[in-house]
Design a protein around this motif. Structure first.
Motif, PDB file in Angstrom:
ATOM      1  N   ALA A   1       8.337  -7.907   8.539  1.00  0.00           N
ATOM      2  CA  ALA A   1       9.348  -6.959   8.071  1.00  0.00           C
ATOM      3  C   ALA A   1       8.721  -5.958   7.132  1.00  0.00           C
ATOM      4  CB  ALA A   1      10.473  -7.691   7.358  1.00  0.00           C
ATOM      5  N   LYS A   2       9.208  -4.723   7.236  1.00  0.00           N
ATOM      6  CA  LYS A   2       8.813  -3.714   6.268  1.00  0.00           C
ATOM      7  C   LYS A   2       9.936  -3.680   5.237  1.00  0.00           C
ATOM      8  CE  LYS A   2       6.760   0.825   6.004  1.00  0.00           C
ATOM      9  NZ  LYS A   2       6.355   2.019   6.731  1.00  0.00           N
ATOM     10  N   ILE A   3       9.667  -4.266   4.090  1.00  0.00           N
ATOM     11  CA  ILE A   3      10.727  -4.459   3.106  1.00  0.00           C
ATOM     12  C   ILE A   3      11.139  -3.135   2.461  1.00  0.00           C
ATOM     13  CG2 ILE A   3      11.403  -5.689   1.017  1.00  0.00           C
ATOM     14  CD1 ILE A   3      10.895  -7.488   3.402  1.00  0.00           C
ATOM     15  N   THR A   4      10.152  -2.435   1.929  1.00  0.00           N
ATOM     16  CA  THR A   4      10.417  -1.126   1.337  1.00  0.00           C
ATOM     17  C   THR A   4       9.352  -0.183   1.869  1.00  0.00           C
ATOM     18  OG1 THR A   4       8.941  -1.448  -0.523  1.00  0.00           O
ATOM     19  CG2 THR A   4      11.192  -2.272  -0.787  1.00  0.00           C
TER      20      THR A   4
ATOM     21  N   THR B   1       0.862  -1.180   0.000  1.00  0.00           N
ATOM     22  CA  THR B   1       0.000   0.000   0.000  1.00  0.00           C
ATOM     23  C   THR B   1       0.899   1.231   0.000  1.00  0.00           C
ATOM     24  OG1 THR B   1      -1.765   1.178   1.168  1.00  0.00           O
ATOM     25  CG2 THR B   1      -0.190   0.009   2.530  1.00  0.00           C
ATOM     26  N   ASP B   2       0.370   2.328  -0.470  1.00  0.00           N
ATOM     27  CA  ASP B   2       1.194   3.541  -0.537  1.00  0.00           C
ATOM     28  C   ASP B   2       1.565   4.043   0.852  1.00  0.00           C
ATOM     29  OD1 ASP B   2       1.184   3.451  -3.234  1.00  0.00           O
ATOM     30  OD2 ASP B   2      -0.562   4.752  -3.466  1.00  0.00           O
ATOM     31  N   VAL B   3       0.632   3.895   1.788  1.00  0.00           N
ATOM     32  CA  VAL B   3       0.884   4.382   3.153  1.00  0.00           C
ATOM     33  C   VAL B   3       0.588   3.254   4.139  1.00  0.00           C
ATOM     34  CG1 VAL B   3       0.285   6.112   4.873  1.00  0.00           C
ATOM     35  CG2 VAL B   3       0.180   6.699   2.440  1.00  0.00           C
ATOM     36  N   HIS B   4       1.593   2.845   4.897  1.00  0.00           N
ATOM     37  CA  HIS B   4       1.410   1.793   5.902  1.00  0.00           C
ATOM     38  C   HIS B   4       1.130   2.422   7.258  1.00  0.00           C
ATOM     39  CE1 HIS B   4       2.469  -1.887   3.699  1.00  0.00           C
ATOM     40  NE2 HIS B   4       3.267  -1.106   2.994  1.00  0.00           N
TER      41      HIS B   4
ATOM     42  N   TYR C   1       4.687 -10.497   6.202  1.00  0.00           N
ATOM     43  CA  TYR C   1       4.478 -11.257   7.439  1.00  0.00           C
ATOM     44  C   TYR C   1       4.636 -12.728   7.083  1.00  0.00           C
ATOM     45  CZ  TYR C   1       1.986  -6.987   8.852  1.00  0.00           C
ATOM     46  OH  TYR C   1       1.647  -5.697   9.147  1.00  0.00           O
ATOM     47  N   GLU C   2       5.494 -13.411   7.784  1.00  0.00           N
ATOM     48  CA  GLU C   2       5.605 -14.840   7.505  1.00  0.00           C
ATOM     49  C   GLU C   2       5.550 -15.612   8.817  1.00  0.00           C
ATOM     50  OE1 GLU C   2       9.955 -16.045   6.546  1.00  0.00           O
ATOM     51  OE2 GLU C   2       9.566 -14.198   5.458  1.00  0.00           O
ATOM     52  N   PHE C   3       4.801 -16.667   8.786  1.00  0.00           N
ATOM     53  CA  PHE C   3       4.620 -17.438  10.012  1.00  0.00           C
ATOM     54  C   PHE C   3       4.290 -18.889   9.674  1.00  0.00           C
ATOM     55  CE2 PHE C   3      -0.014 -17.362   9.568  1.00  0.00           C
ATOM     56  CZ  PHE C   3      -0.218 -16.193   8.848  1.00  0.00           C
ATOM     57  N   ARG C   4       4.538 -19.718  10.626  1.00  0.00           N
ATOM     58  CA  ARG C   4       4.160 -21.120  10.492  1.00  0.00           C
ATOM     59  C   ARG C   4       3.577 -21.570  11.818  1.00  0.00           C
ATOM     60  NH1 ARG C   4       9.315 -25.202  11.055  1.00  0.00           N
ATOM     61  NH2 ARG C   4       9.775 -24.710  13.200  1.00  0.00           N
TER      62      ARG C   4
END
Lengths: 152, 261
Positions: free
Chosen positions: B143-146, B74-77, B152-155
Motif C-alpha cells: 500500500a502507498k500510505i501517503t 522517500t520523497d519520490v516513489h 509492504y507486508e507479507f508472511r
C-alpha cells in the motif's frame, strides 16, 4: 585610686555602653552581603530559566513527540544523543539554581539535593534509550567529579 | 564485462540483525501500516539513508509463519518500486552467501502494485512462473500510505520442506538481505524478474535471529515495563516536572526571605 582615674574609667564605661546601645548602621560588610545575595538570586533565576527550557526540550525529545518522531525515523542515534544532552543540561542548571538558592540561605548543596536532581532527570532520560541515558549518567557524574575536586 | 555498482539503503554497518519475536496476536496482512496493534508492537530495524530515504523493517513470527513489514519512505516513489527479500538457510558465518543476490537460495519479490514472485534461485532456474497476488504459503499486500510512505507486508512459511525454500527452525540464525529495484513493475514483464539487475540493497548481510521456541517471550511480554505507553510517559514526565517546579518554589520562597531581611 584617684578621683581623676575613676572618672576616666567611668567615662570609658559610659562610652562603651553607648556604643553597644547605638542602632546598627549599614556597614560595608552588610552591604556586600546584600549585593552577594542579589547576585546569587539573579544567577539562580537565570539558571532556572535555562533549566525550564532544557526540561521542555528533554521531555519533547525523550518523549518522542513531533518532530522528534520524524527525526528518529531518519536517525535514531542522533535523537537519543540529543535527549541525553538535553537531560544533562537540565540536570546541570537545576543543580546550579538550587545550589545558589541554598547558598543565599546560608547552606551548601549536599548529596541529597544532587541525588534528588539525578532521580528527577532520570525519569526523563530513561526514555532516551541506553545511549541517551548512558550519556546523561556519565556526564552528570563527570560534572559532580569536577565539582568535587574543584571545591577541595 | 562490467561491474555493477551497488548502492545502499542505510549507512553501512558492520553487522545488522533482525530479531523477530513470537507475535500474539499476529499482524493482519492487509497492506495497512495503520494496523498499529499488529505491527507497532513488533521488533523493527531502521536503515536510514541520506536524502530523506528510510527503510524500516518490521518482523515477527507466528506459529509456522514468519512476518515482514517494509516501511519505505522517500520523497519520490517510483511507480515500479519493488523489494526483494533474499533468503538463505546458511548460518551467518557461512561464506558461501555474500552480497550478491545470486548467492541466496530463495528470493521473494514484491511489487508496489501488489504482485509478488517467489522462487528458488539456487539453480538459476528460468521457470515460467507468473507474478501472483500471493497465496496460502506466501501472503502479500502493498500500500502507498501517503505521498511519502509505502508499506509492504507479507508472511510466508518459515519452515517449508519444499526443496530450495526457507527452512528456518527455532533458535537458529540465518542470513538474509533486502534489495530494492524499480525495474520489475512493468506489466509486460509477465514472468520472473531479472535477478541480476538489483543494484540497490541494504548494506552487508543481515542476520535473522529466529526465536528460541514458540513459547519464547513475545514483544508484549518484554516491553519495557508497562510504563511504555503514552499515559505512562506523561505521568512520569509530570512527576519530573513537579520536581523541577519544587526547586522553583524554593527559589521564590528564598526571594521573599531576602526581601524581609
Amino acid at each position: 585610686m584617684s578621683k581623676l582615674r575613676k572618672s576616666v574609667i567611668k567615662q570609658k564605661e559610659r562610652s562603651q555602653v553607648g556604643q553597644r546601645e547605638a542602632p546598627p548602621r549599614a556597614t560595608v560588610r552588610a552591604t556586600d552581603s546584600v549585593l552577594r545575595d542579589n547576585y546569587l538570586y539573579s544567577s539562580a533565576k537565570k539558571a532556572y530559566a535555562f533549566a525550564v527550557i532544557f526540561f521542555t526540550a528533554a521531555v519533547w525529545c525523550a518523549g518522542n513527540f513531533w518532530p522528534f518522531d520524524k527525526l528518529r525515523d531518519l536517525n535514531g542515534t542522533l535523537v537519543d544523543l540529543l535527549s541525553g544532552v538535553f537531560s544533562f543540561l537540565l540536570f546541570m542548571f537545576v543543580v546550579f539554581a538550587w545550589g545558589n538558592t541554598l547558598e543565599i540561605q546560608g547552606n551548601v548543596i549536599e548529596w541529597k539535593h544532587v541525588l534528588f536532581c539525578i532521580i528527577v532527570v532520570s525519569l526523563i532520560a530513561a526514555w532516551s534509550g541506553l545511549l541517551g541515558f548512558g550519556l546523561f549518567i556519565f556526564a552528570a557524574f563527570g560534572l559532580l567529579t569536577f565539582m568535587w575536586y574543584a571545591n577541595r | 564485462m562490467f561491474v555493477v555498482q551497488m548502492s545502499f539503503i542505510g549507512t553501512p554497518a558492520s553487522a545488522v540483525s533482525l530479531e523477530p519475536k513470537n507475535a500474539s496476536p499476529a499482524p493482519t496482512i492487509d497492506g495497512l501500516l495503520t494496523d498499529k496493534d499488529g505491527w507497532e508492537k513488533q521488533n523493527s530495524t531502521i536503515f536510514p539513508y541520506i536524502n530523506n530515504i528510510v527503510l524500516r523493517v518490521y518482523t515477527c513470527v507466528f506459529n509456522e509463519f514468519i512476518y515482514f513489514g517494509f516501511q519505505y519512505k522517500t520523497d519520490v516513489h517510483d511507480g515500479n518500486e519493488s523489494f526483494a527479500l533474499a533468503c538463505s538457510n546458511a548460518l551467518p558465518t557461512n561464506t558461501s552467501v555474500n552480497d550478491s543476490i545470486w548467492s541466496y537460495e530463495t528470493v521473494k519479490v514484491f511489487r508496489l502494485d501488489g504482485k509478488s514472485w517467489d522462487e528458488e534461485i539456487i539453480k538459476r532456474e528460468r521457470r515460467a512462473r507468473n507474478w501472483t497476488s500471493g497465496g496460502n504459503r506466501l501472503e502479500f499486500k502493498a500500500a502507498k500510505i501517503t505521498s511519502n510512505f509505502t508499506f509492504y507486508e507479507f508472511r510466508f512459511m518459515r519452515n517449508w520442506t519444499r526443496a530450495g525454500d526457507v527452512n528456518w527452525t527455532w533458535d537458529r540464525q540465518y542470513t538474509i538481505k533486502i534489495f530494492y529495484g524499480t525495474l520489475y513493475g512493468n506489466a509486460s514483464e509477465f514472468f520472473m524478474p531479472s535477478l541480476g539487475n538489483w543494484t540497490v540493497s541494504t548494506p552487508g548481510k543481515i542476520t535473522l535471529v529466529i526465536p528460541a521456541s514458540p513459547d519464547a517471550p513475545n514483544m508484549e511480554d518484554i516491553t519495557a515495563l508497562k510504563f511504555n505507553t503514552f499515559v505512562g510517559k506523561v505521568v512520569l514526565f509530570t512527576i519530573a516536572g513537579v520536581g523541577v517546579a519544587m526547586v522553583g518554589y524554593i527559589m521564590v520562597r528564598t526571594r521573599s526571605r531576602i526581601k524581609r531581611v
